[in-house]
Design a protein around this motif. Structure first.
Motif, PDB file in Angstrom:
ATOM      1  N   UNK A  60       5.444  -3.283   4.302  1.00 20.57           N
ATOM      2  CA  UNK A  60       4.961  -3.267   2.919  1.00 20.57           C
ATOM      3  C   UNK A  60       4.062  -2.051   2.697  1.00 20.57           C
ATOM      4  N   UNK A  61       4.173  -1.083   3.563  1.00 15.89           N
ATOM      5  CA  UNK A  61       3.381   0.132   3.414  1.00 15.89           C
ATOM      6  C   UNK A  61       4.349   1.293   3.225  1.00 15.89           C
ATOM      7  N   UNK A  62       4.123   2.043   2.157  1.00 16.44           N
ATOM      8  CA  UNK A  62       5.032   3.143   1.805  1.00 16.44           C
ATOM      9  C   UNK A  62       4.317   4.488   1.930  1.00 16.44           C
ATOM     10  N   UNK A  70       0.851  -1.174   0.000  1.00 17.34           N
ATOM     11  CA  UNK A  70       0.000   0.000   0.000  1.00 17.34           C
ATOM     12  C   UNK A  70       0.895   1.234   0.000  1.00 17.34           C
ATOM     13  N   UNK A  71       0.460   2.277  -0.667  1.00 18.17           N
ATOM     14  CA  UNK A  71       1.233   3.514  -0.727  1.00 18.17           C
ATOM     15  C   UNK A  71       0.312   4.667  -0.336  1.00 18.17           C
ATOM     16  N   UNK A  72       0.745   5.485   0.592  1.00 15.11           N
ATOM     17  CA  UNK A  72      -0.034   6.657   0.982  1.00 15.11           C
ATOM     18  C   UNK A  72       0.636   7.896   0.411  1.00 15.11           C
ATOM     19  N   UNK A  99       9.078   6.532   1.358  1.00 16.55           N
ATOM     20  CA  UNK A  99       9.792   5.980   2.519  1.00 16.55           C
ATOM     21  C   UNK A  99       8.847   5.061   3.276  1.00 16.55           C
ATOM     22  N   UNK A 100       9.424   4.275   4.164  1.00 13.25           N
ATOM     23  CA  UNK A 100       8.606   3.427   5.022  1.00 13.25           C
ATOM     24  C   UNK A 100       8.748   3.937   6.445  1.00 13.25           C
ATOM     25  N   UNK A 101       7.655   3.906   7.182  1.00 17.63           N
ATOM     26  CA  UNK A 101       7.654   4.482   8.527  1.00 17.63           C
ATOM     27  C   UNK A 101       8.546   3.640   9.452  1.00 17.63           C
ATOM     28  N   UNK A 102       9.415   4.323  10.185  1.00 18.99           N
ATOM     29  CA  UNK A 102      10.354   3.679  11.106  1.00 18.99           C
ATOM     30  C   UNK A 102      11.207   2.627  10.400  1.00 18.99           C
TER      31      UNK A 102
END
Ligand code: SF4
Ligand code: SF4
Ligand code: SF4
Lengths: 453, 303
Positions: free
Chosen positions: B255-257, B52-54, B244-247
Motif C-alpha cells: 500500500x506504499x507507492x 502512502x505515496x513517496x 509504482x510499488x517497490x518489488x
C-alpha cells in the motif's frame, strides 16, 4: 562356536551388568560440557538475545547457529527411519544388528534438535502461545506437528522391538541390578513371554509402524525446509528445497549412524555382529546419497546462476568465491566427493575408511546447514551500503557444544539401560541362516566373528 | 471462478497438514468494497484503506538541507523508536547502470503488504492485518521467533535484542498495540502507519516531518491524499505520475507507492551538486541521554 544366540545375549547384556571407570569419566566430561551450555543459556535468558552474534548485524542476520543446529539435528534424526524402516521394508537383512542404534539416534536427535527453536526464541516464556494462539497457516505450526508426531512415532518404533529384549533383561539380570531397574524391565517388557500370539501381534505392529513412520519422516524434513522455502528470499525461494533437505537429512543421518556404530562396536565388543559388511553397505548408501546431493547442488546453482536474478550474484559470489567459499568447497569436495571416493576405492573400503568418510560427511553437512541459514540471510534485500557479518558469540558456541554433548550423553545412558543390539531379531536371523544357505552374493558373511577389525 | 491466491494455497496446505479445514479463510483481512467514484459521497460505513505515496522527485534524502533524513528522524523521535531501528529508512541507490545516472533516494517503511509474507508466517497471529488493511504487531503476544523478519522482503522489521531504552513515561504507560509503546524486549517492531494519528484526523509523523512535502498519506476508499500542504485526488496522482510499488513482481501488494524521480524538484537547494553528502549516520536516538538526564535530576531533587 557356541550357539550364536547364547553368545550374543552374553555380549549384549554384559555392559548392562558391569560398568567400567572410563565410562563414568566420559559421562562426567559430557555433563560438564552440557553444564557449560546450560550456564550459557542462563546468560542468554538474563541478557536476552543481545548476547548472541545476531544482535550486532542490525536485524539483517536474524538467525544463526541455533537454527543451523535445529536443521542439523532434525536431519540426523533421519538415521533411524532410513535404516530401520526403509531397509525393513526392502528386507535387507544386514541391517538387523544396527536398527536399535539407528532408532535411538532418531529419538535423541529429535529431542536435542527440538530444543533449538525454543533456545532461539526472543520470548521463551511465551512458548505456549504457539498452542494457545497457533495458526495452522504458519510453517512453525507444521514443524511443531510434524516433529512431535515423528518423535512420538519414533518412540513407539524404538520401543516395540525393545519389548522382547526388555523381557530378556528381566529374566537374566535379576540379581545384580538395582530395584528401580528391575521394576523398569518388569513393567516395560509388558508381560512378554515369546508366545506365538505375542509374536504375531508384535510383528504386525512393527509392519504398521514402519509403513507409517516413513511418510512422517519425509514430511518432517520437508516442513523444516518450508520454514525457509515459504519466504521470498534469494537462495531459499526454491521449489526443490523439501527434497533437498530430505536427501541431506538421510545423508547426514547415515553418516551419524556410522559414527555411533563404530564407537559402540568398539566399546561394547560387538565386532562379531557389526562387521565390515554393515559399514560398507551403509557406506555405499552414503556415497549414493552424496551423489544425490551433488545433483541437487548442480540443479539449484545452475538454474539460479544461469538467470542471475536480483540478489543471486551476491549469493553465488559469496558462496563460490567469497566469505563462504572455503566452507562451501570443503562441503562439496570433503563432504560429498571425498567420502564417495573413500567408499568406492577397494583399499579404503573398510571400517576405518568408512568411518573417516562419515565424519567428513557429518562436518560438511553441518557446514552446509550453516551456509543455507547464514549465507542466504546475508544477501541484501534493500540497497544497503555494506553486507552484514555474523560471528557467533561464546554463548552460541557453548550452547551448541552443550547440545552435542547432550546428544552423546543420552546415547551413553541408553546403552547402559537396554541392549544396543536387538538380541531377538539377530538371533532369529542367525537361526534362519544356519538352516538355509546364504543368499548374499557379496563376500561378507552375515555374522561371522572373523569379520572386520 | 474462484481465483487461486497464495493465501488459498497456504490455507489448503495448512489444512492438509493439520487436518483442520479452511482455517485460512476465516481471517477476513481482504479489503472490503470497491472503489468510490469521485461524484459519490464516501460511505461513512466504509473502511479506510490507508496508503502512502513517496514523491521521489521531491525527496533528496534531506541532503540539500544538510540534515539527516527528517522523515526517519521525526518518526524516531515521535514514535520512541528504540535505538538502532529505522522504521522508515532512506536508502541511497543507483538510479540505473548508465554512466553519471546519479543517485536516487528511496525512503522505505513497512509497505503494508496486502499479501503480507510476515502475517502469513506468524505462528501466533501476533502480526496481523487490521480491518483497514494495516499490518500491526501485538508485542504482548509475539514469541520472538523472527520468522516474520526472515519473510519480509523489504527488511522492514526490527527486533528488540536487548531491553529497549525509552523515556520512563513511555516505559510505564499501558501497552498500546497501535503505537507499539512501550517497546518490549524479545519482540519484533516496525512502522505501524500511524493509524492512531490518522484516526484522530492527523497525519503520520514522517509525513509532517518531511521538509520537502514529498510524502502523501491518503485513503484509497475516499480517493484522497495529502502531503500536509495540498490535498489531491489519490488515483489521479498515482496515474498521472505512473506511480509504482517497490518489488511489485513479488506479489506482496504493498500500500506504499512511489513516483519515479531523483530529487530534481527538491527546492530550495542550499548546496551544490558537488557538496552532496547523505547524513544518515547523524540520525539520533536520544533515549539513553534522556534517561540519564532524568536520573540525574531525580538524584538531585531530594538533595
Ligand atoms: S513490508 Fe514487510 S513488514 Fe511490512 S507488511 Fe510487507 S512483509 Fe510485512
Ligand atoms: S517474531 Fe513475533 S510477530 Fe514475528 S512471526 Fe514470530 S511471533 Fe510472529
Ligand atoms: S507512518 Fe508513523 S510509524 Fe510509520 S514511518 Fe511514518 S511516522 Fe514512523
Amino acid at each position: 562356536m557356541e550357539t550364536g544366540a547364547g553368545r550374543l545375549e552374553e555380549l549384549a547384556l554384559a555392559p548392562l551388568r558391569r560398568t567400567r571407570r572410563g565410562y563414568y569419566l566420559v559421562l562426567l566430561g559430557l555433563l560438564v560440557i552440557v553444564g557449560v551450555g546450560v550456564f550459557a543459556y542462563s546468560r542468554q535468558l538474563a541478557g536476552g538475545l543481545a548476547v548472541t552474534g545476531m544482535a550486532p548485524t542490525e536485524n539483517k542476520i536474524m538467525w544463526g547457529l541455533y537454527i543451523t543446529n535445529f536443521v542439523f539435528f532434525i536431519g540426523i534424526s533421519h538415521a533411524g527411519t532410513l535404516i530401520s524402516a526403509i531397509l525393513r521394508v526392502s528386507k535387507a537383512d544386514w541391517r538387523t544388528p544396527v536398527t536399535r542404534m539407528a532408532e535411538f539416534i532418531t529419538v535423541v536427535a529429535l529431542m536435542v534438535g527440538a530444543l533449538f527453536p525454543i533456545i532461539d526464541l526472543g520470548r521463551p516464556d511465551r512458548m505456549l502461545n504457539v498452542i494457545r494462539y497457533g495458526r495452522f497457516q504458519s510453517p512453525i505450526l507444521w514443524d511443531l506437528f510434524a516433529i512431535s508426531t515423528y518423535l512420538f512415532g519414533s518412540f513407539v518404533y524404538l520401543y516395540l522391538p525393545l519389548i522382547p529384549d526388555l523381557a530378556t533383561c528381566r529374566d537374566r539380570l535379576h540379581d545384580n541390578i538395582s530395584a528401580p531397574r528391575r521394576w523398569f524391565y518388569r513393567t516395560f517388557s509388558a508381560g512378554w513371554r515369546g508366545a506365538p500370539d505375542q509374536r504375531r501381534i508384535l510383528a504386525m505392529a512393527l509392519v504398521l509402524m514402519m509403513i507409517v513412520i516413513i511418510p512422517v519422516a519425509v514430511s518432517v524434513h520437508t516442513v523444516v525446509s518450508w520454514i525457509f522455502a515459504m519466504t521470498l528470499r534469494t537462495g531459499w525461494n526454491s521449489t526443490m528445497f523439501g527434497a533437498y533437505f530430505v536427501a541431506g537429512a538421510i545423508f547426514s543421518g547415515t553418516a551419524t549412524l556410522i559414527v555411533v556404530m563404530a564407537i559402540l562396536r568398539r566399546t561394547n565388543h560387538l565386532e562379531a555382529y557389526i562387521t565390515q559388511k554393515q559399514f560398507v553397505y551403509l557406506g555405499y548408501l552414503m556415497a549414493a546419497l552424496g551423489m544425490v546431493m551433488v545433483y541437487f547442488n548442480l540443479s539449484e546453482f545452475v538454474t539460479a546462476g544461469y538467470k542471475l536474478e536480483e540478489g543471486e550474484p551476491v549469493y553465488l559470489n559469496q558462496v563460490f568465491t567469497g566469505t563462504f567459499a572455503p566452507i562451501y568447497w570443503f562441503y562439496i569436495f570433503g563432504g560429498l566427493l571425498l567420502p564417495a571416493l573413500i567408499v568406492l576405492m577397494p583399499w579404503t573400503r573398510n571400517v576405518a575408511g568408512v568411518l573417516v568418510a562419515a565424519v567428513f560427511v557429518d562436518i560438511a553437512m553441518w557446514l552446509e546447514r550453516y551456509i543455507i541459514v547464514v549465507a542466504t540471510l546475508r544477501v541484501p534485500q534493500m540497497p544497503y551500503n555494506d553486507l552484514a557479518t555474523y560471528a557467533p558469540t561464546w554463548v552460541e558456541v557453548a550452547i551448541t557444544a552443550g547440545a552435542f554433548a547432550l546428544f552423546a550423553f543420552l546415547i551413553m545412558v541408553f546403552v547402559k539401560i537396554v541392549p544396543v543390539i536387538s538380541i531377538w531379531e539377530v538371533s532369529e536371523q542367525l537361526e534362519q541362516e544356519q538352516g538355509q544357505p546364504a543368499i548374499d552374493a557379496l563376500p561378507f558373511p552375515a555374522a561371522q566373528p572373523a569379520g572386520g577389525s | 471462478m474462484v481465483p487461486i491466491t497464495r493465501r488459498r494455497v497456504l490455507g489448503a496446505t495448512g489444512a492438509v497438514i493439520a487436518g483442520a479445514a479452511a482455517a485460512a479463510l476465516s481471517e477476513g483481512f481482504l479489503p472490503i468494497g470497491g472503489r468510490a467514484r469521485a461524484d459519490e459521497q464516501p460511505d461513512p460505513l466504509r473502511l479506510r484503506r490507508w496508503v502512502m505515496v513517496f514523491d521521489l522527485q521531491r525527496c533528496d534524502g534531506c541532503v540539500g538541507l544538510g540534515l539527516p533524513p527528517q522523515c526517519t528522524q521525526t518518526c524516531t523521535w515521535s514514535r520512541f523508536v528504540p535505538e538502532g531501528q529505522q522504521w522508515l529508512e532512506v536508502f541511497e541507490s543507483e538510479l540505473n547502470e548508465l554512466p553519471d545516472a546519479g543517485i536516487q533516494f528511496l525512503p522505505a517503511l513497512c509497505m503494508q503488504c496486502q499479501n503480507a509474507p510476515c502475517t502469513n508466517v506468524c505462528p501466533v497471529a501476533a502480526t496481523f492485518h487490521t480491518p483497514e488493511g494495516v499490518v500491526l504487531i501485538d508485542q504482548e503476544r509475539c514469541i520472538g521467533c523472527r520468522l516474520c523478519m526472515a519473510a519480509c522482503p523489504y527488511d522492514r522489521r526490527f527486533f528488540n535484542w536487548d531491553e529497549p531504552v525509552q523515556p520512563p513515561q513511555v516505559k510505564s504507560s499501558p501497552y498500546n498495540v497501535q503505537t507499539q509503546t512501550p517497546a518490549i524486549k524479545g519482540t519484533v517492531m516496525k512502522c505501524d502507519f500511524c493509524t492512531d494519528r490518522a484516526e484522530a484526523g492527523g497525519l503520520p509523523f514522517c509525513v509532517e516531518g518531511c521538509p520537502r512535502d514529498a510524502i502523501y498519506y491518503g485513503d484509497i476508499e475516499e480517493d484522497i491524499a495529502t502531503n500536509g500542504s495540498e490535498v489531491v485526488q489519490l488515483s489521479r496522482l498515482l496515474n498521472e505520475n505512473e506511480a509504482f510499488r517497490y518489488k511489485e513482481e513479488l506479489g506482496t501488494k504493498p500500500r506504499v507507492y512511489y513516483m519515479q524521480g531523483h530529487g530534481e524538484k527538491a527546492l530550495p537547494k542550499t548546496k551544490t551538486e558537488h557538496e552532496r553528502t547523505f547524513m544518515k549516520d547523524r540520525l539520533e536516538w536520544p533515549w539513553e541521554r534522556i534517561v540519564a538526564e532524568l536520573e540525574k535530576l531525580g538524584a538531585e531533587k531530594p538533595a
